[in-house]
Design a protein around this motif. Structure first.
Motif, PDB file in Angstrom:
ATOM      1  N   ARG A 214       0.906  -1.132   0.125  1.00 17.09           N
ATOM      2  CA  ARG A 214      -0.045  -0.091   0.105  1.00 17.09           C
ATOM      3  C   ARG A 214       0.889   1.328  -0.246  1.00 17.09           C
ATOM      4  O   ARG A 214       1.957   1.258   0.260  1.00 17.09           O
ATOM      5  CB  ARG A 214      -0.821  -0.049   1.162  1.00 17.09           C
ATOM      6  CG  ARG A 214      -1.956  -0.907   1.368  1.00 17.09           C
ATOM      7  CD  ARG A 214      -3.127  -0.940   2.356  1.00 17.09           C
ATOM      8  NE  ARG A 214      -3.858   0.081   2.162  1.00 17.09           N
ATOM      9  CZ  ARG A 214      -4.822   0.413   2.836  1.00 17.09           C
ATOM     10  NH1 ARG A 214      -4.850  -0.184   4.055  1.00 17.09           N
ATOM     11  NH2 ARG A 214      -5.543   1.432   2.717  1.00 17.09           N
ATOM     12  N   LYS A 215       0.282   2.436  -0.065  1.00 18.81           N
ATOM     13  CA  LYS A 215       1.041   3.698  -0.374  1.00 18.81           C
ATOM     14  C   LYS A 215       0.505   4.648   0.887  1.00 18.81           C
ATOM     15  O   LYS A 215      -0.495   4.468   1.393  1.00 18.81           O
ATOM     16  CB  LYS A 215       0.533   4.229  -1.651  1.00 18.81           C
ATOM     17  CG  LYS A 215       0.931   3.647  -2.844  1.00 18.81           C
ATOM     18  CD  LYS A 215       0.764   4.574  -4.030  1.00 18.81           C
ATOM     19  CE  LYS A 215      -0.584   4.389  -4.486  1.00 18.81           C
ATOM     20  NZ  LYS A 215      -0.852   5.273  -5.869  1.00 18.81           N
TER      21      LYS A 215
ATOM     22  N   TYR B 226       0.992   8.774   1.625  1.00 17.30           N
ATOM     23  CA  TYR B 226       1.482   9.944   1.198  1.00 17.30           C
ATOM     24  C   TYR B 226       2.347  10.860   1.936  1.00 17.30           C
ATOM     25  O   TYR B 226       1.709  10.984   3.331  1.00 17.30           O
ATOM     26  CB  TYR B 226       0.198  10.837   0.461  1.00 17.30           C
ATOM     27  CG  TYR B 226      -0.424  10.524  -0.774  1.00 17.30           C
ATOM     28  CD1 TYR B 226       0.073   9.339  -1.505  1.00 17.30           C
ATOM     29  CD2 TYR B 226      -1.256  11.201  -1.322  1.00 17.30           C
ATOM     30  CE1 TYR B 226      -0.210   8.760  -2.700  1.00 17.30           C
ATOM     31  CE2 TYR B 226      -1.638  10.967  -2.615  1.00 17.30           C
ATOM     32  CZ  TYR B 226      -1.414  10.030  -3.287  1.00 17.30           C
ATOM     33  OH  TYR B 226      -1.845   9.467  -4.464  1.00 17.30           O
TER      34      TYR B 226
ATOM     35  N   GLU C 198       5.167   1.861   0.155  1.00 14.24           N
ATOM     36  CA  GLU C 198       5.333   2.738  -0.961  1.00 14.24           C
ATOM     37  C   GLU C 198       5.158   4.217  -0.359  1.00 14.24           C
ATOM     38  O   GLU C 198       4.027   4.737  -0.095  1.00 14.24           O
ATOM     39  CB  GLU C 198       4.931   2.484  -2.193  1.00 14.24           C
ATOM     40  CG  GLU C 198       5.446   3.509  -3.311  1.00 14.24           C
ATOM     41  CD  GLU C 198       4.584   3.409  -4.502  1.00 14.24           C
ATOM     42  OE1 GLU C 198       4.781   4.111  -5.365  1.00 14.24           O
ATOM     43  OE2 GLU C 198       3.872   2.356  -4.734  1.00 14.24           O
TER      44      GLU C 198
ATOM     45  N   VAL D 168       5.129   8.055  -1.190  1.00 16.30           N
ATOM     46  CA  VAL D 168       4.775   8.895  -2.350  1.00 16.30           C
ATOM     47  C   VAL D 168       4.919  10.391  -1.737  1.00 16.30           C
ATOM     48  O   VAL D 168       4.168  10.962  -1.073  1.00 16.30           O
ATOM     49  CB  VAL D 168       3.432   8.747  -2.849  1.00 16.30           C
ATOM     50  CG1 VAL D 168       3.287   9.643  -4.121  1.00 16.30           C
ATOM     51  CG2 VAL D 168       3.206   7.450  -3.327  1.00 16.30           C
TER      52      VAL D 168
ATOM     53  N   VAL E 165      -3.922   4.142  -0.972  1.00 17.24           N
ATOM     54  CA  VAL E 165      -3.402   4.793   0.017  1.00 17.24           C
ATOM     55  C   VAL E 165      -3.761   4.658   1.452  1.00 17.24           C
ATOM     56  O   VAL E 165      -4.989   4.729   1.729  1.00 17.24           O
ATOM     57  CB  VAL E 165      -3.538   6.282  -0.540  1.00 17.24           C
ATOM     58  CG1 VAL E 165      -3.278   7.380   0.525  1.00 17.24           C
ATOM     59  CG2 VAL E 165      -3.085   6.521  -1.908  1.00 17.24           C
TER      60      VAL E 165
END
Length: 344
Positions: A66-67, A69, A103, A105, A128
Motif C-alpha cells: 500500500r501507499k 502520501y 510505498e 509518495v 493509500v
C-alpha cells in the motif's frame, strides 16, 4: 485482565503492546508481523497473528504494497537541502517503509489548493493508507484536513487542538535540560537565539524560559533572526555585543546552525568560545562535532522521528478507533568543548 469486548468486535482496550507482551516480542516485531512486513520468522508471525485474533484485535488487511502520501512543506524541502535535519528524518521514515513494504509518495505542498488536491487524491485511492505531514502544522493546513477519512500523522509537527496524531522530539523539556546544563556551569545570563514561526521552535523557547524562571532568573535576553543561516546569527550576535557590550556569558541556540553562527559572531567581536562565552545548540547534526571548538548540543533522535511517525499511522489502521496521540521522543545532552564554567 484484558477485556475482549463483545464477541466478534475488537476491544478498545487491546493495544499492540499487549500482543507484543503476550508473545514476548518487541512492539516493532509485532507490528511487522501483523502488517506483513519482512524480518519475522514464519512460526513467530503465525503465533503473533493467532494471539491478535484471540484478543479480537483487528488486523490490517495488508499494509504491504500500500501507499502512504508524504506531504512536505516548503520549509522542510529547504531544510532538506540546507541543514540535513529533514534528511535524517526521511532516512528513518524510508527505512521503516522498506521494512513494512510500504510505498512512500512524496509531494511538496506550498499552497492550499495543492493540499486540497492531495487529500482528494488520497481519499479516492484505495491503495493509500493515509498521509504523513512533514513540518506542515500551521492552522490553515490543519483546518483543510477536516473531514478527511484516513489517518494523518504530523511528522516533526505540533497540533495544539490534537486533531491529528503527531511525533516530535521533546522540544520543551530538551531546551530546559540544555539551559539547566548551562546554569549548572554557573551561567545566569543565557542568551536564547532562535528563528520564530513554528510551534516546535516555540516549545524550545518555552523550555529556556522554564529553566531560568525555576532558578529565579528573568529570561529577558533573546535574539530572533529571519532564517536559520549561520551568517544571520553571526551578524545578530556581533551586533548585540557592539550595541550592549558582552552582557551574556552563554548562548543557547534553537538549532545547531544558529549556534555555529553565534560562535562566529562572538569571535568576530574579539571574544572566545568557551573562555568568554559558552555556546550550545540543539539537533546534534553530524557536523557539530567538527566545528572549532566542537559544539555542545542536544541530541535530537531525527531518524527515530521518521520511523515512529509511520508506526503511529499504521496503528490507526488496526480498527481500534484510537484518539489522536502526541508522541514526544527523549533527547539528551552531547557535551563537547564549546561550553565551560562561567567566567568570573
Amino acid at each position: 485482565m484484558l477485556n475482549s469486548g463483545k464477541r466478534g468486535r475488537p476491544s478498545r482496550r487491546v493495544r499492540l503492546e499487549d500482543i507484543a507482551a503476550r508473545c514476548r516480542v518487541s512492539v516493532s516485531t509485532a507490528s511487522r508481523a501483523l502488517a506483513g512486513g519482512k524480518g519475522v520468522r514464519a512460526d513467530l508471525r503465525e503465533k503473533i497473528i493467532e494471539t491478535a485474533k484471540s484478543l479480537n484485535y483487528k488486523i490490517p488487511t495488508s499494509i504491504a504494497g500500500r501507499k502512504v502520501y508524504l506531504a512536505a512543506s516548503s520549509a522542510a524541502m529547504i531544510d532538506h537541502l540546507r541543514s540535513q535535519f529533514t534528511s535524517y528524518v526521511l532516512e528513518g521514515l524510508n527505512e521503516r517503509a522498506r521494512t513494512l513494504g510500504v510505498e512512500l509518495v512524496t509531494r511538496a505542498i506550498a499552497r492550499a489548493d495543492e493540499e486540497v488536491a492531495l487529500l482528494e487524491e488520497a481519499e479516492a485511492d484505495e491503495s493509500v493508507a493515509g498521509c504523513l505531514f512533514l513540518t506542515l502544522d500551521d492552522e490553515t493546513v490543519l483546518t483543510l484536513t477536516s473531514g478527511f477519512g484516513k489517518p494523518i500523522v504530523l511528522v516533526n509537527g505540533d497540533d495544539p487542538a490534537m486533531r491529528h496524531s503527531s511525533v516530535t522530539p521533546c522540544n520543551r523539556s530538551a531546551a530546559r535540560l540544555a539551559a539547566e546544563h548551562l546554569l549548572d556551569l554557573g551561567h545566569e545570563r543565557i542568551l536564547f537565539l532562535m528563528r520564530r514561526g513554528r510551534r516546535t521552535i516555540e516549545r524550545r523557547f518555552e523550555g529556556w524560559q522554564d529553566a531560568l524562571k525555576a532558578r529565579g532568573i528573568n529570561p529577558a535576553a533573546a535574539i530572533e533572526v529571519e532564517d536559520w543561516l549561520p551568517e544571520l546569527a553571526a551578524e545578530a550576535v556581533a551586533g548585540r555585543i557592539a550595541t550592549l557590550g558582552l552582557d551574556f556569558t552563554a548562548v543557547l541556540a534553537a538549532g545547531d546552525s544558529l549556534a555555529v553562527g553565534a560562535m562566529m559572531g562572538i569571535e568576530r567581536a574579539g571574544y572566545h568560545v568557551p573562555a568568554d562565552v559558552s555556546v550550545m545548540g540543539m539537533d546534534d547534526l553530524p557536523q557539530a562535532a567538527f566545528h572549532n571548538p566542537p559544539l555542545t548540543t542536544m541530541h535530537i533522535p531525527m531518524r527515530e522521528i521518521g520511523a515512529a511517525s509511520l508506526d503511529l499511522l499504521l496503528d490507526d489502521l488496526g480498527g481500534m478507533d484510537l484518539p489522536p496521540r502526541r508522541v514526544e521522543l527523549a533527547c539528551h545532552i552531547v557535551e563537547r568543548q564549546s561550553t565551560g564554567p562561567a567566567r568570573a
